[in-house]
Scaffold this active site. Sequence first.
Site, PDB file in Angstrom:
ATOM      1  N   SER A 159       0.840  -1.121   0.048  1.00 54.48           N
ATOM      2  CA  SER A 159      -0.137  -0.019  -0.097  1.00 54.48           C
ATOM      3  C   SER A 159       0.967   1.244  -0.055  1.00 54.48           C
ATOM      4  O   SER A 159       1.725   1.521   0.981  1.00 54.48           O
ATOM      5  CB  SER A 159      -0.876   0.131   1.320  1.00 54.48           C
ATOM      6  N   HIS A 164      -1.421  -1.429  -3.748  1.00 55.17           N
ATOM      7  CA  HIS A 164      -2.686  -1.331  -3.291  1.00 55.17           C
ATOM      8  C   HIS A 164      -2.792   0.143  -3.030  1.00 55.17           C
ATOM      9  O   HIS A 164      -1.871   1.018  -2.507  1.00 55.17           O
ATOM     10  CB  HIS A 164      -2.547  -2.131  -2.178  1.00 55.17           C
ATOM     11  N   ASP A 207      -5.089   2.717  -1.224  1.00 56.27           N
ATOM     12  CA  ASP A 207      -6.087   3.211  -0.050  1.00 56.27           C
ATOM     13  C   ASP A 207      -6.823   4.483  -0.393  1.00 56.27           C
ATOM     14  O   ASP A 207      -6.236   5.457  -0.153  1.00 56.27           O
ATOM     15  CB  ASP A 207      -5.348   3.112   1.148  1.00 56.27           C
ATOM     16  N   MET A 251      -9.562   7.170   0.791  1.00 55.29           N
ATOM     17  CA  MET A 251     -10.231   7.321   2.167  1.00 55.29           C
ATOM     18  C   MET A 251     -11.083   8.617   1.716  1.00 55.29           C
ATOM     19  O   MET A 251     -10.304   9.634   1.396  1.00 55.29           O
ATOM     20  CB  MET A 251      -9.257   7.442   3.125  1.00 55.29           C
ATOM     21  N   HIS A 290      -8.695   0.241  -2.864  1.00 56.34           N
ATOM     22  CA  HIS A 290      -9.548  -0.094  -1.838  1.00 56.34           C
ATOM     23  C   HIS A 290     -10.506   1.043  -1.464  1.00 56.34           C
ATOM     24  O   HIS A 290      -9.903   2.017  -0.946  1.00 56.34           O
ATOM     25  CB  HIS A 290      -8.441  -0.625  -0.578  1.00 56.34           C
ATOM     26  N   MET A 342     -12.562   3.001   0.479  1.00 59.97           N
ATOM     27  CA  MET A 342     -13.016   3.272   1.970  1.00 59.97           C
ATOM     28  C   MET A 342     -13.864   4.422   1.699  1.00 59.97           C
ATOM     29  O   MET A 342     -13.632   5.604   2.214  1.00 59.97           O
ATOM     30  CB  MET A 342     -11.987   3.536   3.047  1.00 59.97           C
ATOM     31  N   MET A 367     -10.300  -7.373   6.576  1.00 62.15           N
ATOM     32  CA  MET A 367      -9.677  -6.168   7.366  1.00 62.15           C
ATOM     33  C   MET A 367      -9.100  -6.751   8.368  1.00 62.15           C
ATOM     34  O   MET A 367      -9.817  -7.441   9.420  1.00 62.15           O
ATOM     35  CB  MET A 367     -10.634  -4.912   7.645  1.00 62.15           C
ATOM     36  N   GLY A 419      -0.152   1.865   9.561  1.00 66.72           N
ATOM     37  CA  GLY A 419       0.723   1.676  10.791  1.00 66.72           C
ATOM     38  C   GLY A 419      -0.099   1.356  12.128  1.00 66.72           C
ATOM     39  O   GLY A 419       0.418   1.331  13.137  1.00 66.72           O
ATOM     40  N   ASP A 435      -5.482  -7.159   5.140  1.00 69.48           N
ATOM     41  CA  ASP A 435      -5.184  -5.727   5.102  1.00 69.48           C
ATOM     42  C   ASP A 435      -5.033  -5.092   6.451  1.00 69.48           C
ATOM     43  O   ASP A 435      -6.062  -4.915   7.169  1.00 69.48           O
ATOM     44  CB  ASP A 435      -5.824  -5.078   4.209  1.00 69.48           C
ATOM     45  N   GLY A 473      -1.861  -3.936   9.510  1.00 65.95           N
ATOM     46  CA  GLY A 473      -0.701  -4.610  10.446  1.00 65.95           C
ATOM     47  C   GLY A 473       0.091  -5.836  10.026  1.00 65.95           C
ATOM     48  O   GLY A 473       0.625  -6.310  10.904  1.00 65.95           O
TER      49      GLY A 473
HETATM   50  C1  DX5 Z   1      -6.257   0.692   6.473  1.00 65.58           C
HETATM   51  C2  DX5 Z   1      -5.530   0.344   4.922  1.00 65.58           C
HETATM   52  C3  DX5 Z   1      -4.378  -0.458   4.902  1.00 65.58           C
HETATM   53  C4  DX5 Z   1      -3.315   0.158   5.587  1.00 65.58           C
HETATM   54  C5  DX5 Z   1      -2.006  -0.702   5.358  1.00 65.58           C
HETATM   55  O1  DX5 Z   1      -7.185   1.437   6.275  1.00 65.58           O
HETATM   56  O2  DX5 Z   1      -6.535  -0.171   4.010  1.00 65.58           O
HETATM   57  O3  DX5 Z   1      -4.301  -0.680   3.375  1.00 65.58           O
HETATM   58  O4  DX5 Z   1      -2.789   1.627   5.051  1.00 65.58           O
HETATM   59  O5  DX5 Z   1      -0.923  -0.124   6.277  1.00 65.58           O
HETATM   60  P1  DX5 Z   1      -0.159  -1.039   7.418  1.00 65.58           P
HETATM   61  O6  DX5 Z   1       0.403  -2.365   6.481  1.00 65.58           O
HETATM   62  O7  DX5 Z   1       0.884   0.099   7.775  1.00 65.58           O
HETATM   63  O8  DX5 Z   1      -1.271  -1.417   8.328  1.00 65.58           O
HETATM   64 ZN    ZN Z   2      -6.295  -1.013   2.225  1.00 73.50          ZN
END
Ligand code: DX5
Ligand code: ZN
Length: 227
Positions: A6, A31, A33, A35, A64, A66, A135, A143, A173, A175
Amino acid sequence: MKLSPSIYTADFGRLGEQLRDAEAAGVDCIHLDIMDGHFVPNITFGPLVAAAVRRHTRLPCEAHLMMTEPERYFEAFKQAGVSRLIVHVETCPHLYSTIQQLRRMEVQVGITLNPLTPLSLIEEALPLVDMVLIMTVEPGFGGQKYIPLSTQRIAAMRRMLDRIGSAAELEVDGGINIETICDARDAGATIAVVGSAVFNDTYSVVESVNMLRAAAQQCPTNDTGDE
Ligand code: DX5
Ligand code: ZN
């Protein structure tokens, strides 16, 4: 196990370079993200940045989404060159229609759900999709720490997919790092999204990817020597 870094935690000032490093490290996908500051508290980027990413890598890109009303942006992400769109069941009350809309656009269809949303909500949709994303953190930030109860959810989804003979990818996805990748893999995940464990200030992208691959190679269920 496939890796889908990501760019959430990448250095956006040198995104092209970071993408080239990821590609050189042999990752499988990028990936994105997305948001919206509404479905999740944070805001990231939209189709414009997705198109810029597309220009800097040959790897397939997945978005992804969101965001509320994600269908308003499907076409824009497709035009940006994204080949897989992942929607949250929480934002798609008419999931059948949403999936049909994506099918007509000839993009790959991924569905996902938050850490405590019951898996049964998507059970009937499984034969219709190319990928399920579990998720392993609450969506909204990179992070975060892997939520331990995710492992049993990955395993339960693995059983659901196997029961219907589905070849859909099972992605995780949030951590994922050298400590948690085996929990996800051993539970049956086939793709790991990785943000901060690939793009960080401590190791290069290539070093980080190699460390993840080495960790995955040592998972208890890995009797083939593949990662
Ligand atoms: C969380 C995202 C993840 C995240 C991944 O909302 O969908 O893709 O940014 O980042 P790490 O691997 O640092 O958790
Ligand atoms: Zn994601």
